[in-house]
Scaffold this active site. Structure first.
Site, mmCIF file in Angstrom:
data_model
loop_
_atom_site.group_PDB
_atom_site.id
_atom_site.type_symbol
_atom_site.label_atom_id
_atom_site.label_comp_id
_atom_site.label_asym_id
_atom_site.label_seq_id
_atom_site.Cartn_x
_atom_site.Cartn_y
_atom_site.Cartn_z
ATOM 1 N N ASP A 281 -7.200 -1.209 -0.706
ATOM 2 C CA ASP A 281 -6.105 -1.854 -0.018
ATOM 3 C C ASP A 281 -6.715 -2.931 0.892
ATOM 4 O O ASP A 281 -7.924 -3.005 1.071
ATOM 5 C CB ASP A 281 -5.256 -0.838 0.757
ATOM 6 C CG ASP A 281 -3.848 -1.382 0.998
ATOM 7 O OD1 ASP A 281 -2.926 -0.583 1.236
ATOM 8 O OD2 ASP A 281 -3.671 -2.618 0.921
HETATM 9 C C1 GLC Z 1 -0.933 -4.255 2.226
HETATM 10 C C2 GLC Z 1 -0.326 -2.983 1.694
HETATM 11 C C3 GLC Z 1 -0.374 -2.860 0.202
HETATM 12 C C4 GLC Z 1 -0.203 -4.241 -0.398
HETATM 13 C C5 GLC Z 1 -1.446 -5.027 -0.057
HETATM 14 C C6 GLC Z 1 -1.378 -6.466 -0.568
HETATM 15 O O1 GLC Z 1 -1.724 -3.973 3.336
HETATM 16 O O2 GLC Z 1 -0.819 -1.768 2.232
HETATM 17 O O3 GLC Z 1 0.658 -1.949 -0.200
HETATM 18 O O4 GLC Z 1 -0.056 -4.156 -1.801
HETATM 19 O O5 GLC Z 1 -1.700 -5.051 1.346
HETATM 20 O O6 GLC Z 1 -0.350 -7.140 0.045
#
Ligand code: GLC
Length: 740
Positions: A281
């Site tokens: 993430d």
């Molecule tokens: C965010 C979220 C994740 C998302 C990613 C890209 O922090 O936790 O669910 O897909 O970053 O935006």
């Protein structure tokens, strides 16, 4: 047999039955040409510059140079034909011309937005959910997107956690079925089709169990609970061929998910034999230093790659550290090869080596810019996601010829807020959104009056608009109140300690109620809210979530009876925050309260009734359904038999309507205690008024399995309660014995 031998020989030479090189062979050949830096480059993902979906990192200026030198494998938050083409062109200037993957959060629709995911789950309609993702994939792929960071399959029992709005609620069975429907919708007929995008099972794992419902907080639970409640949707996603996984920010029992070898190596890439790739993430690799799990970013890179996190989203650690770690002999190059192979395989499967620009197509993008068919579906999906909580005086449906209707509350004329939290922010989208006011105006007779007063703001102490709102209400025959939480008050990093109506909304409601006018209360939210005064004093309440592009039309369709609401709650609604966590499939304890008000020496609060405000699976209709003649194929079963359950459902009211018939079991005794109820099936049926249907379910021993304290997954013989009903509380029960 001969055919199998032939195919085996072919694969040994890296060719398929037609003599063409297999993707595996192509990847091997490409890897053999790549330098260590180029391989690590495939493991790097940066965000585009338009907007960030995480704590923005600096030095975006160098990103373009790194792309040109083959040091970037993927971009997120880059979309649209023009932008994706320009980034892809840079990548094709690199030595080996390896194309980029473009990822984006296509979470509840794309150009056409649909209800927030918890609202979609309230439809319990797997067909609609799958179709919504099919549309989202068609639209996103037309905008050059290859990959969505969805479905979020995190089970969540705590409505203080803002990301409940992105999931499917508290139940593992329902969440698993919905997750599978979403993956099927996104990936369609398979990767390589021009309207198929890679799905991403996230956040792996147990992100929804953050202590206190506080986003990014720790998760601490037994491996038994982890395997029983939180992992099944991920295991099912892996088995269904989801293209990618995304790990979660939280630690699990003290080890961050990003470097958690139990879930990544032992389970996902080991026992589950998963062949896709895992993206971190946003920044989660680098954040392991904040967790206190790694002393620096060098160790973070080392632990993450060894544990099985293949791609580094925006922590910029992999490119900085991995080449060095390999050269120092601290990371075996085979881990780099494994991660690069998984990522390159997806690029081949998406056809990007054949044509890196194939998704960036002006005509397709234009066709998907304001697709009326998609909007029509969005309108239907919105109305099917709404949940009727109360309709005591049958104020609903409202007649279209009502002389004067008043719409009062801070959400009545909202436009882009109807997109909900995860909308990718198309410029000046407002004119495409149907507000609640517009939707109601569109359907109310032209010679009827629709009055409007904002009444209050969402979250401040300003009462200056009360008087105008009360005067507006006094002029109306029916008052529609629109209260709740702002669209950006649930979502990522939006945990709330207080989930009552914010600001002075409840005070406004009380002032309007004093006028004595019939009131329909609509609640807009991405999560279960606490509204106990309203629940006890307002006769008609409809949960409208945030419904997307066609929100106003969806709402008006239900308010005026064009659509009979059939939604059911995918999460328990607590009486107050102090009751959290409260969920239907809890254990019985040694001192269960036998009634809602029992307090003495039982598991209860001395200051609160025991049951929730509204239970899991609850939702009303404009009509009534009668359950009768529940019949089991047997009350005594043995071994691997099938139990059939039949029940008659009659529509005894005055409206055609849909009903979600729910099947629960209770395993009365086990080597570990079992929940008082477990959802094991549901069927959404349509009944014309006066019609009766027989609904049938089957259960086998496979449905009775659970994890014991040694993590054995099996079933035990014994006594079971079989329950069928309209929600998790209102059920008919029959007891059976099933010997192993
Ligand atoms: C965010 C979220 C994740 C998302 C990613 C890209 O922090 O936790 O669910 O897909 O970053 O935006």
């Amino acid at each position: 047999m001969k055919k199998i031998c032939f195919l085996l020989i072919c694969s040994a030479f890296g060719i398929n039955a037609y003599g063409q090189k297999t993707i595996d062979q192509k990847v091997s050949e490409l890897l053999s040409k790549m330098t260590l830096e180029e391989k690590v480059g495939q493991l790097v993902q940066y965000s585009g510059f338009e907007y960030a979906t995480g704590p923005q990192n600096s030095n975006s200026a160098t990103v373009l140079e790194e792309i040109k030198s083959g040091k970037v494998g993927s971009m997120l938050n880059v979309a649209g034909v023009e932008e994706t083409r320009s980034f892809q062109k840079l990548a094709l200037q690199s030595r080996l011309k390896i194309p980029l993957l473009f990822g984006q959060d296509v979470i509840h629709g794309y150009r056409t937005t649909f209800p927030v995911n918890l609202g979609q789950a309230a439809s319990w309609d797997l067909g609609l959910i799958e179709k919504s993702e099919r549309i989202a994939a068609t639209e996103a792929s037309a905008y050059g997107i290859h990959w969505t960071f969805a479905p979020m399959v995190d089970i969540a029992r705590d409505p203080r956690w803002g990301r409940v709005m992105e999931g499917s609620g508290e139940d593992t069975y329902l969440g698993t079925q919905i997750g599978l429907a979403r993956i099927k919708g996104f990936q369609g007929k398979g990767l390589g089709n021009i309207d198929a995008i890679m799905a991403c099972a996230k956040h792996f794992a147990a992100y929804g169990a953050a202590v206190g419902g506080r986003d990014y907080n720790s998760v601490d639970m037994s491996l038994r609970q982890l395997n029983e409640t939180y992992l099944p949707p991920f295991k099912a996603a892996a088995e269904a061929g989801v293209a990618t996984f995304m790990n979660s920010f939280n630690d699990i029992n003290g080890v961050p998910a990003t470097a958690n070898t139990y879930i990544l190596r032992d389970l996902l890439k080991g026992k589950w034999n998963y062949k896709g790739f895992v993206v971190s993430d946003w920044g989660s690799i680098g954040e392991m230093t904040y967790h206190g799990y790694t002393k620096d970013k060098t160790e973070a890179a080392q632990k993450a790659i060894l544990a099985g996190s293949d791609m580094d989203m925006e922590s910029r650690v992999y490119m900085a550290e991995l080449p060095k770690l390999v050269k120092e002999g601290k990371v075996d190059p085979k881990f780099i090869d494994e991660a690069a192979r998984r990522i390159l395989t997806k690029k081949f499967e998406m056809g990007l080596f054949d044509d890196p620009y194939r998704f960036s197509d002006d005509k397709r993008q234009k066709d998907q810019t304001n697709n009326q068919e998609n909007r029509k579906f969005g309108r239907e999906f919105g109305s099917k996601s709404m949940v009727l909580l109360k309709n005591q005086k049958n104020i609903l449906p409202i007649s279209k010829s009502t002389k004067t209707v008043a719409l009062i509350g801070p959400f009545g004329k909202e436009t882009v807020a109807n997109h909900g939290f995860w909308a990718v922010g198309f410029k000046d989208d407002s004119q495409r959104i149907v507000s609640q006011f517009d939707g109601i105006r569109n359907q109310l007779d032209q010679n009827s009056a629709l009055l409007y007063a904002k009444g209050c703001n969402v979250d401040d102490q300003d009462r200056s608009m009360f008087a105008e709102a009360v005067e507006t209400a006094k002029k109306a025959d029916v008052v529609i109140m629109t209260l709740g939480e702002g669209h950006a008050m649930s979502g990522e990093a939006k945990s709330r300690s207080n989930i009552h109506f914010s600001g002075v909304q409840e005070d406004l409601l009380k002032e309007i109620a004093k006028t004595g006018k019939p009131i329909v209360l609509m609640i807009n939210a991405g999560r279960p809210l606490v509204f106990d005064w309203a629940a006890d004093n307002i006769p008609t309440i409809m949960y409208t979530w945030w419904l997307g592009t066609e929100a106003g039309n969806s709402i008006a369709d239900v308010l005026f009876g064009k659509v009979n609401p059939g939604g059911k709650l995918p999460m328990t609604f607590p009486r107050t925050e102090g009751q959290i966590p409260v969920y239907y499939n809890h254990y019985n304890t040694g001192r269960p309260a036998k009634t809602n008000t029992e307090r003495n020496y039982v598991s209860a609060y001395i200051d609160l009734d025991n049951d929730p405000k509204f239970p899991f699976g609850y939702g009303l209709s404009y009509t009534q359904f009668k359950y009768s003649d529940m019949i089991l194929s047997s009350a005594d079963l043995k071994g691997n038999q099938t139990l059939n359950i039949k029940v008659n459902i009659s529509n005894t009211g005055n409206y055609d309507g849909e009903e979600v018939v729910q099947l629960y079991i209770r395993d009365l005794f086990g080597k570990v205690v079992r929940p008082v109820k477990e959802l094991k099936g549901f069927q959404k049926i349509f009944l014309k008024k006066g019609e009766t249907k027989i609904v049938s379910f089957n259960l086998t021993p496979e449905n009775l399995k659970f994890y014991d304290d040694a993590l054995n997954y099996d079933w035990e013989g014994g006594e079971f309660d079989i329950m069928v009903g309209t929600n998790s509380q209102d059920v008919q029960t029959k007891r059976i014995s099933w010997i192993k």
